[in-house]
Design a protein around this motif. Structure first.
Motif, PDB file in Angstrom:
ATOM      1  N   GLU B  61      54.228 -83.198  44.759  1.00 15.00           N
ATOM      2  CA  GLU B  61      54.918 -84.264  45.506  1.00 15.00           C
ATOM      3  C   GLU B  61      56.326 -83.786  45.882  1.00 15.00           C
ATOM      4  OE1 GLU B  61      54.378 -88.827  45.777  1.00 15.00           O
ATOM      5  OE2 GLU B  61      53.024 -87.249  45.207  1.00 15.00           O
ATOM      6  N   PRO B  81      49.801 -82.525  46.904  1.00 13.97           N
ATOM      7  CA  PRO B  81      49.247 -83.561  46.017  1.00 13.97           C
ATOM      8  C   PRO B  81      47.726 -83.708  46.124  1.00 13.97           C
ATOM      9  CG  PRO B  81      51.283 -84.352  46.975  1.00 13.97           C
ATOM     10  CD  PRO B  81      51.012 -83.005  47.608  1.00 13.97           C
ATOM     11  N   PHE B  82      47.185 -83.675  47.349  1.00 16.73           N
ATOM     12  CA  PHE B  82      45.737 -83.882  47.454  1.00 16.73           C
ATOM     13  C   PHE B  82      44.961 -82.717  46.856  1.00 16.73           C
ATOM     14  CE2 PHE B  82      45.984 -81.380  51.379  1.00 16.73           C
ATOM     15  CZ  PHE B  82      44.746 -80.762  51.451  1.00 16.73           C
ATOM     16  N   ALA B  85      44.941 -83.128  43.064  1.00 16.88           N
ATOM     17  CA  ALA B  85      43.920 -84.099  42.672  1.00 16.88           C
ATOM     18  C   ALA B  85      42.539 -83.451  42.688  1.00 16.88           C
ATOM     19  CB  ALA B  85      43.961 -85.303  43.607  1.00 16.88           C
ATOM     20  N   LEU B  90      45.314 -85.595  37.977  1.00 10.97           N
ATOM     21  CA  LEU B  90      45.556 -86.904  38.591  1.00 10.97           C
ATOM     22  C   LEU B  90      46.760 -87.552  37.952  1.00 10.97           C
ATOM     23  CD1 LEU B  90      42.347 -88.911  39.345  1.00 10.97           C
ATOM     24  CD2 LEU B  90      43.752 -87.538  40.850  1.00 10.97           C
ATOM     25  N   ARG B  91      47.464 -88.347  38.762  1.00  9.57           N
ATOM     26  CA  ARG B  91      48.620 -89.025  38.210  1.00  9.57           C
ATOM     27  C   ARG B  91      48.599 -90.499  38.611  1.00  9.57           C
ATOM     28  NH1 ARG B  91      53.484 -88.323  41.424  1.00  9.57           N
ATOM     29  NH2 ARG B  91      54.450 -89.456  39.735  1.00  9.57           N
ATOM     30  N   PHE B  93      51.331 -93.943  39.092  1.00  7.58           N
ATOM     31  CA  PHE B  93      52.721 -94.149  39.495  1.00  7.58           C
ATOM     32  C   PHE B  93      53.318 -95.282  38.681  1.00  7.58           C
ATOM     33  CE2 PHE B  93      50.540 -92.269  43.056  1.00  7.58           C
ATOM     34  CZ  PHE B  93      51.433 -91.328  43.527  1.00  7.58           C
ATOM     35  N   ARG B 165      41.355 -96.535  38.343  1.00 10.35           N
ATOM     36  CA  ARG B 165      41.227 -95.564  39.440  1.00 10.35           C
ATOM     37  C   ARG B 165      41.152 -94.140  38.892  1.00 10.35           C
ATOM     38  NH1 ARG B 165      45.586 -96.966  44.152  1.00 10.35           N
ATOM     39  NH2 ARG B 165      47.029 -96.201  42.570  1.00 10.35           N
ATOM     40  N   VAL B 166      41.948 -93.882  37.855  1.00 14.53           N
ATOM     41  CA  VAL B 166      41.948 -92.545  37.264  1.00 14.53           C
ATOM     42  C   VAL B 166      40.680 -92.320  36.434  1.00 14.53           C
ATOM     43  CG1 VAL B 166      43.188 -90.998  35.716  1.00 14.53           C
ATOM     44  CG2 VAL B 166      44.455 -92.515  37.230  1.00 14.53           C
TER      45      VAL B 166
END
Lengths: 296, 254
Positions: B61, B81-82, B85, B90-91, B93, B165-166
Motif C-alpha cells: 500500500e 496490494p492485489f 493478496a 491479507l489484511r 483495516f 471476509r478474511v
C-alpha cells in the motif's frame, strides 16, 4: 401519429442503451464519464464509414463500431484510471472537447460540420431495415440484448468486483482485485456497447453530424441516469423515456404560450432536477434504496 | 534487537531493515523481524508507533524507502496490494472499509473472487466458493444477516464481517489491524475463539492490538514498536514484564 410514436420509441430505445451503458460504469464501478457521447459518435461514424465504403451488413458495421469505441476508450482509460476518480471526470471532459473538434474537422470520415448524409439502412443478413415499424423492432431487440449483457455482467463475479471497487478501492485491492484492470475492462465494455447505439442512430436517421455527439449529449445521458436512478437497471430506461417525452408532453399543453416553449422547458427541467435532488436523491427508481439507507 | 531465542518454526515473512519516512518523521525506522508460521504475533505500541504503516509497507500500500521483505523466501519489495493478496497475505483495516452498499454475503463472496476477467466458472468451483462463504458466515454468526447491506449492520457485526471476509479466503498470513477494538467482552471472547481456531487450522496471524487483556490472551509473540523503532520482539512474558516498555506503553498512551 403512428410514425410520431414509433419515432419516439426508437429514440427512447437508443438513448436507453446510452444511459444503461453509462450507468454500467457510473452506478456499478463509480466511474463518472463526461465523454459518453464521444463513444456514441465514434460508433455512428465508424459504422457509417464501413457501411458506405465496404458493407452495410451489421455483421461488419457493428463489430467495426464496437472495436473503434473499445480502442478509443482504452486510450482514455489506460492513463486516467490509474489515478483517482476525479481525474477520470476531467480526462473524459477533455476527450469530449477534443472529440468534437475532430468530428468537426476530419472531413473525409465525419463529413465535417455538415455531417454525413445518405447513410445506408441497417442490413441484417440481406434484409434492409428502413421502415420505422421495422426499425423499432431492431432497436428494441438491440436494447434488450444490451440490457441482458449488462445484467449478466452485473450479477457475475465481475459485477461484484465493480461494486466492491466503487465502495472501497483500497479494500478491493487488499482482497486481490486488480483495480485499474477491472475498471479499464468495464469502460471498454461500456464504450463498445455504446457504439452499438451509434450505429443504430446513424442508419435510422440516415444523416449524422457533430451536433448529436457534443458535451450537451453527454450531460443529457448523465441526467437520464441520475434522474432515473444510478446503479439500478430500470432507472436509466425510465430516465431516458422521461427526458425524451418531456418536450413532447409540454408541447401538448395548450395553455402554455407556444412561442416561449423552449424556455418553459428549461424551467421545468431545472425545477424537476432540484425537486428530485431534494426528495429522491437516489433517482426515481432509487427511492426505496435511499430510504433504506437512511435508517440505522 | 531481534531475540536470539531458538525457534524451529518456519519463517513465513522476513522483514529486514525496513524504513519509511513521512516528511522528516521516520514512521518505520530500520525495522527487522520475522513472522513465523502458525502463531499469533502481536504488534503493540503507542498510537503513532508505526504499526499500521508497517502493514501498509508489507502489502505494498506504501512503498519502502529502503529495506527488504521476503515472503516464503522470495523478495516482495515492489509488490502491489492485489498481488500481496493473491500471494496469500491479507489484511484488514482499522476503519474496516467494508463494501458498504453490498450485502453481507456479497462482501464475503467478492473477497474470494480475485479474477479480473468476467469468465464463466466451473460448477465445482462455484460450489467451493459457496462453501467458504457459508463457513465464514456461520463462524462469525452472520448467517441470519446475509442479505443485509454492510452499512446497515451494528458495530460488532461490522467488525465480524471484516473478519469473515478474511476467513473465507485461503490466505496464509492475516494482518489484522485492531480487529477487536470497541468490542464488548462477549464479542471479543467470540473473536478470540475464532482466531485461536483459525490459527489451529494453520493460519498465521499478525495483529495490532491495544487491549492488554487480549494481547495476553492470544499472543505467542509480541513485537513492541515505538516511534517507528522495534524495541522488542520476544515471548509475551518477557516483553510485558520489561519495565522500560511498560513505561513507554502506559506513559505515552492517552
Amino acid at each position: 401519429m403512428e410514425a410520431y410514436l414509433l419515432n419516439l420509441v426508437i429514440l427512447i430505445s437508443i438513448y436507453s442503451i446510452l444511459a444503461s451503458t453509462l450507468n454500467f460504469i457510473m452506478g456499478y464501478a463509480g466511474i463518472y464519464s463526461l465523454a459518453h457521447a464521444v463513444f456514441f459518435g465514434v460508433g455512428a461514424y465508424a459504422g457509417t464509414f464501413v457501411a458506405t465504403h465496404f458493407s452495410a451488413s451489421i455483421f461488419f458495421t457493428l463489430p467495426a463500431a464496437m472495436i473503434a469505441g473499445a480502442v478509443l476508450s482504452l486510450i482514455l482509460a489506460l492513463p486516467a484510471l490509474r489515478v483517482r476518480g476525479e481525474y477520470f471526470v476531467a480526462a473524459s471532459l477533455g476527450l469530449q472537447v477534443l472529440a468534437v473538434t475532430i468530428f468537426s474537422e476530419w472531413k473525409s470520415v465525419t463529413g465535417g460540420i455538415g455531417g454525413l448524409i445518405g447513410i445506408p439502412p441497417l442490413d441484417i443478413a440481406g434484409f434492409e431495415v428502413f421502415k420505422p415499424n421495422q426499425f423499432v423492432f431492431v432497436t428494441v431487440v438491440g436494447l434488450i440484448i444490451v440490457l441482458f449483457i449488462i445484467n449478466r455482467l452485473v450479477h457475475s463475479s465481475f459485477g461484484r468486483s465493480l461494486r466492491a471497487i466503487r465502495d472501497s478501492e483500497s479494500a478491493a485491492a487488499a482482497f486481490g482485485k486488480n483495480v485499474p484492470l477491472i475498471k479499464t475492462i468495464s469502460v471498454v465494455i461500456s464504450s463498445a456497447l455504446t457504439a452499438v447505439a451509434g450505429v443504430m442512430y446513424a442508419s435510422y436517421l440516415s444523416f449524422i453530424n457533430v451536433e448529436s455527439f457534443t458535451l450537451d449529449t453527454s450531460v443529457l445521458i448523465m441526467a437520464m441516469v441520475i434522474i432515473g436512478g444510478t446503479g439500478t437497471q430500470a432507472g436509466p430506461i425510465i430516465g431516458a423515456a422521461l427526458l425524451l417525452l418531456l418536450p413532447s408532453l409540454i408541447s401538448y399543453l395548450d395553455f402554455l404560450p407556444q412561442t416561449e416553449i423552449g424556455s418553459i422547458q428549461q424551467i421545468i427541467y431545472g425545477l424537476g432536477m432540484a425537486l428530485l435532488m431534494i426528495y429522491r436523491p437516489g433517482g426515481i427508481v432509487g427511492l426505496k434504496k435511499q430510504s433504506g439507507g437512511g435508517k440505522k | 534487537m531481534v531475540s536470539s531465542q531458538v525457534d524451529t518454526q518456519e519463517v513465513l515473512m522476513e522483514i529486514r531493515n525496513v524504513d519509511r519516512a513521512f516528511g522528516g518523521v521516520k514512521a518505520v525506522d530500520n525495522v527487522s523481524m520475522d513472522l513465523r508460521a502458525g502463531i499469533i504475533t502481536t504488534l503493540v505500541g503507542p498510537n503513532g508507533a508505526g504499526k499500521t504503516t508497517l502493514f501498509n509497507l508489507i502489502t505494498g500500500e506504501l512503498s519502502k524507502d529502503s529495506g527488504t521483505i521476503k515472503w516464503l523466501g522470495q523478495p516482495i519489495n515492489r509488490i502491489k496490494p492485489f498481488q500481496a493478496a493473491r500471494a496469500g497475505i491479507l489484511r484488514t483495516f482499522q476503519d474496516l472499509r467494508l463494501f458498504n452498499e453490498m450485502s453481507v454475503e456479497d462482501n464475503i463472496l467478492t473477497s474470494i473472487e480475485a479474477n479480473s476477467v468476467p469468465l464463466p466458472m466451473a460448477k465445482s468451483q462455484r460450489k467451493a466458493r459457496r462453501e467458504k462463504v457459508e463457513y465464514a458466515l456461520s463462524r462469525t454468526g452472520l448467517i441470519d444477516k446475509r442479505h443485509i447491506r454492510a452499512k446497515d449492520l451494528a458495530y460488532a457485526e461490522r467488525k465480524f464481517l471484516s473478519m469473515a471476509r478474511v476467513m473465507a479466503t485461503d490466505a496464509r498470513l492475516w494482518l489484522l489491524d485492531e480487529p477487536a477494538s470497541g468490542l464488548d467482552p462477549n464479542s471479543y471472547e467470540k473473536f478470540l475463539e475464532i482466531l485461536r481456531e483459525e490459527v489451529k487450522q494453520g493460519v498465521t496471524v499478525c495483529i495490532i492490538e491495544h487491549n492488554l487483556d487480549i494481547v495476553i490472551g492470544i499472543s505467542d509473540r509480541i513485537a513492541f514498536l515505538d516511534r517507528g523503532k522495534l524495541l522488542a520482539d520476544d515471548e509475551p512474558q518477557t516483553v510485558l514484564n520489561d519495565p522500560d516498555l511498560r513505561a513507554i506503553y502506559f506513559g505515552e498512551r492517552t
